[in-house]
Design an enzyme around this catalytic site. Sequence first.
Site, PDB file in Angstrom:
ATOM      1  N   LYS A  46      57.133  13.179  51.730  1.00 56.46           N
ATOM      2  CA  LYS A  46      56.085  12.235  51.321  1.00 56.46           C
ATOM      3  C   LYS A  46      56.716  10.920  50.868  1.00 56.46           C
ATOM      4  CE  LYS A  46      56.026  14.465  46.765  1.00 56.46           C
ATOM      5  NZ  LYS A  46      55.324  15.486  45.949  1.00 56.46           N
ATOM      6  N   ARG A 145      45.942  19.876  38.524  1.00 54.95           N
ATOM      7  CA  ARG A 145      46.024  18.673  39.348  1.00 54.95           C
ATOM      8  C   ARG A 145      45.299  18.884  40.668  1.00 54.95           C
ATOM      9  NH1 ARG A 145      51.688  16.028  41.469  1.00 54.95           N
ATOM     10  NH2 ARG A 145      51.708  17.954  42.692  1.00 54.95           N
ATOM     11  N   TYR A 267      64.831 -14.914  31.025  1.00 55.78           N
ATOM     12  CA  TYR A 267      63.456 -15.164  30.563  1.00 55.78           C
ATOM     13  C   TYR A 267      63.280 -14.689  29.130  1.00 55.78           C
ATOM     14  CZ  TYR A 267      61.484 -16.256  35.183  1.00 55.78           C
ATOM     15  OH  TYR A 267      61.168 -16.845  36.375  1.00 55.78           O
ATOM     16  N   MET A 315      62.400 -11.045  38.830  1.00 57.21           N
ATOM     17  CA  MET A 315      61.858 -10.495  40.084  1.00 57.21           C
ATOM     18  C   MET A 315      62.948 -10.336  41.146  1.00 57.21           C
ATOM     19  SD  MET A 315      58.963 -12.051  42.641  1.00 57.21           S
ATOM     20  CE  MET A 315      57.666 -12.189  41.431  1.00 57.21           C
TER      21      MET A 315
HETATM   22  C1  LIG Z   1      56.300  16.451  45.552  1.00 60.82           C
HETATM   23  C2  LIG Z   1      55.998  17.892  45.675  1.00 60.82           C
HETATM   24  C3  LIG Z   1      57.007  18.819  45.981  1.00 60.82           C
HETATM   25  C4  LIG Z   1      58.474  18.454  45.976  1.00 60.82           C
HETATM   26  O1  LIG Z   1      58.904  18.467  44.636  1.00 60.82           O
HETATM   27  P1  LIG Z   1      60.415  18.144  44.220  1.00 60.82           P
HETATM   28  O2  LIG Z   1      60.390  18.274  42.737  1.00 60.82           O
HETATM   29  O3  LIG Z   1      60.682  16.762  44.673  1.00 60.82           O
HETATM   30  O4  LIG Z   1      61.276  19.142  44.893  1.00 60.82           O
HETATM   31  C5  LIG Z   1      56.639  20.128  46.252  1.00 60.82           C
HETATM   32  N1  LIG Z   1      55.346  20.513  46.194  1.00 60.82           N
HETATM   33  C6  LIG Z   1      54.344  19.660  45.861  1.00 60.82           C
HETATM   34  C7  LIG Z   1      52.949  20.164  45.803  1.00 60.82           C
HETATM   35  C8  LIG Z   1      54.638  18.335  45.571  1.00 60.82           C
HETATM   36  O5  LIG Z   1      53.650  17.498  45.224  1.00 60.82           O
END
Ligand SMILES: *Cc1c(COP(=O)(O)O)cnc(C)c1O
Length: 377
Positions: A46, A145, A267, A315
């Site tokens: 992802k 979640r 800044y 930035m």
């Molecule tokens: C992002 C995610 C993972 C991977 O988790 P890591 O901690 O990066 O290994 C696995 N399962 C779900 C549902 C996730 O959202």
Amino acid sequence: MDTTVQNDIESRAACGVLTIDLAALVANYEQLVRRAAPSRAAAVVKADAYGLGVAHVAPALYNAGCRDFFVAHFIEALRLKPYLRSDARILVLNGLLPGSEDDCAALGIVPVLNSLEQVTNWSATARALGKTLPAAIQVDTGMSRLGLEPAEVDTLLAEPERLAGVHVEIIMSHLACGDEPEHDANPRQLGRMQAVRQRFADAKLSFANSAGIFLGEDYRGDLARPGIALYGGAPLAEGDNPMQPVVRLEVRVVQTRTVPSGAEIGYGASFVARSEMRLATIAAGYADGLPRHLSNKGAAYFGNVRLPIVGRVSMDSIILDVTALEPGTLKLGSMVELIGPHQTLETVAADAGTISYEILTSLGRRYERRYLSPAAR
Ligand SMILES: *Cc1c(COP(=O)(O)O)cnc(C)c1O
């Protein structure tokens, strides 16, 4: 223009170099496969493979034997598909929004169904197409979640017609505290998962993320879902990181100067020199994924020498205290290390008050990206 010429121009023009070691990525995948055995290991790709470029990462993992790829959003599945062969399975963790079901079915992508509503929509799609469609079902075992609540699982099993046309290939859940092996949420989630799992006898169980692979056999299920550990991040909050680093970030110096005692730096004049100092300004800032929280906190390295960040992160630039180096060591165009052998991803994340995941997924688009080929070792 010829792409080699283009690449030369880009490499001279870029503010820094982000090196992504695909051989280390593959070595990490192989290590996770060994640790998860006899379970299989998927790859979570992802967010553009945690910011490292799914177009490079996914084929490298496919060639290393990975056949299951998890993304978060359906749009990521669309973009990933061209980089994989047809025997790879793509699963969408967040499930489908109404209206995408037909596209998902047509492309052979597997949704993770997280609610009874998503089950209903997917089953309706299957029946309308007169087909059996694959799915994963996620159960919420304590993170609140995504996923069906245990009572909704009861409803589903009491009314099996709700799943008409749907083949449940995977039953899954996600650990909230896996990176803390002693956390009592882990056995609690495991207990709930095992109870649900028995009721889906034909489905494979997917439970462990990176951390879960390190929690012991009970947590592995049939298909582990590592993300961060593939990319070199530490799977557990404490202890040595067993993974190989995948990312190296070097940034160029664009100006050096000597300032007198009393000089105000950056800044907001948040840093005032207490004595004469030598400074170097480097060509990356928060727009390149170096968080503003590194202001007056983090550092870069030149060889073994730590060069503290002074003043606020801008930035497009950051000012370093380079007084520890011999005058003239850093010049226009010199490179300093932000992530690499002297400073891990975890150190940068800790200095910025965040986690490795956020540093990786924020890495900017203005660096030259150099991919070391998986065959390089
Ligand atoms: C992002 C995610 C993972 C991977 O988790 P890591 O901690 O990066 O290994 C696995 N399962 C779900 C549902 C996730 O959202």
